[in-house]
Design an enzyme around this catalytic site. Structure first.
Site, PDB file in Angstrom:
ATOM      1  N   ASP A 173       0.855  -1.185   0.000  1.00  0.00           N
ATOM      2  CA  ASP A 173       0.000   0.000   0.000  1.00  0.00           C
ATOM      3  C   ASP A 173       0.890   1.233   0.000  1.00  0.00           C
ATOM      4  OD1 ASP A 173      -3.041   0.775   0.584  1.00  0.00           O
ATOM      5  OD2 ASP A 173      -1.730   2.171   1.666  1.00  0.00           O
ATOM      6  N   ASN A 180      -2.941  12.886  -3.625  1.00  0.00           N
ATOM      7  CA  ASN A 180      -4.072  13.338  -4.451  1.00  0.00           C
ATOM      8  C   ASN A 180      -4.554  14.714  -4.024  1.00  0.00           C
ATOM      9  OD1 ASN A 180      -4.291  11.168  -6.229  1.00  0.00           O
ATOM     10  ND2 ASN A 180      -5.462   9.940  -4.754  1.00  0.00           N
ATOM     11  N   HIS A 230      -5.181  14.424  -8.685  1.00  0.00           N
ATOM     12  CA  HIS A 230      -5.329  13.018  -9.092  1.00  0.00           C
ATOM     13  C   HIS A 230      -4.403  12.637 -10.245  1.00  0.00           C
ATOM     14  CE1 HIS A 230      -8.665  11.915  -6.490  1.00  0.00           C
ATOM     15  NE2 HIS A 230      -9.179  13.144  -6.719  1.00  0.00           N
ATOM     16  N   ASP A 259      -2.200   9.400 -10.235  1.00  0.00           N
ATOM     17  CA  ASP A 259      -2.130   8.366 -11.281  1.00  0.00           C
ATOM     18  C   ASP A 259      -0.686   8.113 -11.692  1.00  0.00           C
ATOM     19  OD1 ASP A 259      -4.848   8.175 -11.207  1.00  0.00           O
ATOM     20  OD2 ASP A 259      -5.203   9.360 -13.032  1.00  0.00           O
ATOM     21  N   GLU A 300      -4.874   2.397  -4.161  1.00  0.00           N
ATOM     22  CA  GLU A 300      -3.422   2.331  -4.087  1.00  0.00           C
ATOM     23  C   GLU A 300      -2.948   0.992  -3.547  1.00  0.00           C
ATOM     24  OE1 GLU A 300      -4.722   4.059  -0.099  1.00  0.00           O
ATOM     25  OE2 GLU A 300      -5.437   3.919  -2.169  1.00  0.00           O
TER      26      GLU A 300
END
Length: 694
Positions: A567, A575, A580, A584, A610
């Site tokens: 994770d 973010n 975002h 990404d 994630e």
């Protein structure tokens, strides 16, 4: 004394001269009588020998005529008799044709055992060996036809067999006429020989009488006694000659009765031909001079509508040939009458004809040349093919419709003749693979060459399953090689279209559809379903599917297996602070580093957001921990470039779980790795924690 002595000497001389003259005359007379006696004896022997030879010739030639009809009769019986009864008839026919051949050889080349001379009169020789079709050639051709018929199997012995038709047409007509002519010629020559002998005997008799008169006037009594003996011999010879003449006449009478009997048999054979012709399903028509009908069977009456009485004697071309073709038919028949040849002779053709009412209809026509009474006749067998034409037209229309359907559907079509190996294909079949129709070979081998090597065995097995009855139809998707070297996916569907009486397949047909684009779309959809669209690693579903397979293999073969749960630390802040798009980019970077750091055999999956998982096949706990540490370090050094901002770094927390005895599912292994991840995140993040063993 002198005068008397002279007279005595003269008388003695005269007497001696007379004695010498009488002696000479007597000697001459004796020689003449001996010559005449010898001539009479030789004449008698010649007459006896010639009459015996003539009787043998007449007997054998008469028997030839009988054998020609006998072989024709047995030939017809052989064809009409069921197979169980044919061996006996074959034997009788074989004996008859053997005797006929031996007799003919004796007549033409002589046979002392049969009393047949080797020589012939010029007329007989010409009749036998005339280049225009002598009796020798006719009999040889007829015997050859009979022997060829004997060699045929029972399946070939049918009523319409050309050899049988040749025998049936030849024996009662041209051949019997030729043999009759030979018998008559032999009888005529025998009678002429008798007349010559009679003339010779008469001349010898008159000469003998003259000699006897001479001897009576010149040689006195000794010659009388000799003449009596000569006359006695002549009378005896004449008596013997009469006896032989009576015997010859009796033989001629017997041969005449036999010829009459054979004529009756010939009439019977002709009646059988009429019955066969009447029972035939096809029209049988014979035309002679000027194309006039001389034979018209019952089937012809039904086919054309003219009765036999209406048809006989009429010009066939005027009756049944359509007007546009009459001039052509007339011209062809004029040439045929002269030569017995024509472009239609011996062939089966399709044509049009007319019925009595003027209706035109299609026929199938077979024409043969026969020579009757020294003139050419045409024998025609005619069949109405209206129904067959209708079926052919329907099939042609259906084939045309099928061609339009195949072209409209862009389907490749193939039709395989299993017996010959020939495969007919349409143009679309070739175009799918980049070829023109002229470039392909219509063989099964070329199809095999076009199929991808990895798919050939499966493709052939599918077809063989249908041929051998294990499957009702062939339907298979496989790859084929394009002319440009690329691969085309083909959907091949086929069925057996025709089988023989034993159920063995003899014809198979099918279609080819180019499904290359469909396969590409399916592959793309599969890829999309299996791949996370952002990072390119396995989607959750596909990851779980692969994990199940690896777990099953590990459990079956007792191999080690490990799972990493990973994770991104503080991903929500990334973010929130950077947007975002930056988030990404971080996710993509993580996936790239994982692919660079891990083995090709390791499976990476994005489980959501994630959160990532890594399955490590053939990996125990220690090696799994080492892999997790390497991955953590590599990700910690990774930098994500952002537009107009400083490079972004990030860390991850990783939980490690090795396969243990209690892990009976992927979920169990994932849960233990997730628990280890939980401890890693709550113990400070950016670290690796190992799940406790069950």
């Amino acid at each position: 004394m002198v005068n008397r002595k002279l007279l005595t000497d003269v008388h003695i001389a005269q007497n001696c001269a007379i004695a010498r003259a009488l002696t000479r005359r007597y000697a001459v007379a004796l020689m003449l009588v001996a010559a005449l006696s010898t001539s009479a004896w030789f004449s008698l022997r010649l007459v006896i020998a010639e009459q015996q030879s003539t009787a043998a010739i007449v007997n054998v030639s008469g028997r030839q005529r009988m054998l020609s009809q006998r072989t024709a009769l047995f030939a017809n019986l052989l064809a009409m008799t069921p197979p169980p009864g044919r061996p006996a008839i074959r034997s009788q026919l074989q004996e008859a044709v053997d005797l006929m051949e031996r007799s003919h050889r004796g007549l033409t080349r002589g046979d002392p055992a049969m009393g047949l001379p080797a020589g012939h009169s010029p007329k007989v020789h010409a009749m036998y060996f005339d280049a225009g079709g002598g009796v020798d050639a006719q009999v040889a051709a007829y015997i050859q036809a009979v022997r060829q018929l004997l060699q045929l199997s029972d399946e070939g012995l049918t009523a319409d067999n050309p050899l049988l038709l040749q025998i049936t047409r030849t024996a009662p007509t041209r051949l019997v006429a030729a043999l009759d002519a030979m018998v008559k010629q032999y009888q005529a020559e025998g009678e002429a020989n008798v007349r010559r002998v009679e003339t010779t005997e008469t001349a010898l008799w008159l000469l003998t009488l003259a000699l006897l008169a001479l001897e009576a006037g010149l040689i006195f009594q000794p010659f009388v006694r000799h003449i009596n003996r000569v006359v006695g011999k002549l009378q005896q010879a004449t008596g013997e000659l009469q006896l032989h003449r009576d015997h010859l006449e009796e033989l001629v009478r017997q041969r005449t009765e036999e010829l009459q009997s054979k004529s009756a048999e010939l009439a019977e054979s002709m009646e059988k031909f009429r019955l066969i012709s009447s029972a035939a399903q096809d029209a049988i028509v014979i035309i002679g001079k000027d194309a006039e009908v001389v034979h018209w069977n019952r089937a012809a009456e039904q086919l054309f509508g003219y009765s036999e009485a209406e048809a006989l004697g009429r010009n066939l071309h005027e009756m049944i040939v359509p007007a546009p073709m009459r001039d052509f038919a007339r011209a062809g028949y004029q040439k045929f009458e002269q030569t017995g040849q024509g472009i239609m002779i011996g062939k089966t053709i399709q044509a049009s004809s007319l019925r009595k009412g003027g209706d035109e209809f299609p026929i199938e026509l077979s024409i043969s040349a026969v020579k009757l009474q020294n003139s050419w006749h045409a024998l025609s067998i005619i069949r109405d093919v209206t129904k067959r034409k209708g079926i052919e037209d329907t099939l042609r229309r259906n084939e045309e419709q099928l061609r339009f359907v195949l072209e409209g559907a862009e389907l490749g079509f193939w039709d395989w003749n299993i017996r010959t190996g020939e495969v007919l294909r349409n143009s679309r079949w070739a175009e799918m693979l980049g070829y023109s129709h002229d470039e392909i070979r219509h063989t099964t081998q070329q199809w095999t060459d076009f199929v991808h090597p990895d798919d050939r065995e499966q493709a052939w097995q599918s077809i063989l399953d249908v041929i051998e009855g294990r499957s009702p139809a062939h339907k298979l998707e496989y790859r084929m090689l394009h002319k440009d070297g690329s691969i085309r996916w083909i959907l091949d569907q086929a069925k057996v279209m025709q089988r023989d009486a034993a159920g063995k397949p003899i014809r198979m047909s099918g279609t080819h559809s180019d499904i290359t684009e469909r396969k590409r779309l399916e592959a793309e959809l599969t890829r999309q379903a299996r791949t996370d669209h952002l990072t390119g690693v396995s989607s959750r579903g596909y990851f779980m599917e692969q994990a199940e397979q690896e777990l099953a293999s590990a459990l079956r073969y007792r191999n080690p297996l490990a799972m990493l749960m990973m994770d991104i630390d503080f991903f929500k802040q990334v973010n929130d602070i950077h947007g975002h798009k930056a988030g990404d980019a971080v996710l993509k970077k993580l996936a790239d580093v994982c692919r660079e750091t891990l083995r090709d055999a390791d499976i990476i999956g994005r489980l959501g957001g994630e959160e990532f998982a890594v399955l490590l096949p053939q990996t125990d706990k220690g090696n799994a921990i080492d892999a997790a540490e390497r991955l953590k370090e590599a990700l910690g050094k990774a930098r994500v470039l952002l537009d107009g901002a400083m490079p972004l770094s990030f860390t991850v927390s990783i939980g490690v779980a090795a396969l243990s005895a209690g892990d009976d599912s992927v979920d169990a292994l994932l849960n233990r790795a997730d628990q280890a991840l939980y401890r890693a995140k709550h113990s400070g993040r950016n670290r690796v924690c190992v799940a406790a063993a069950e």
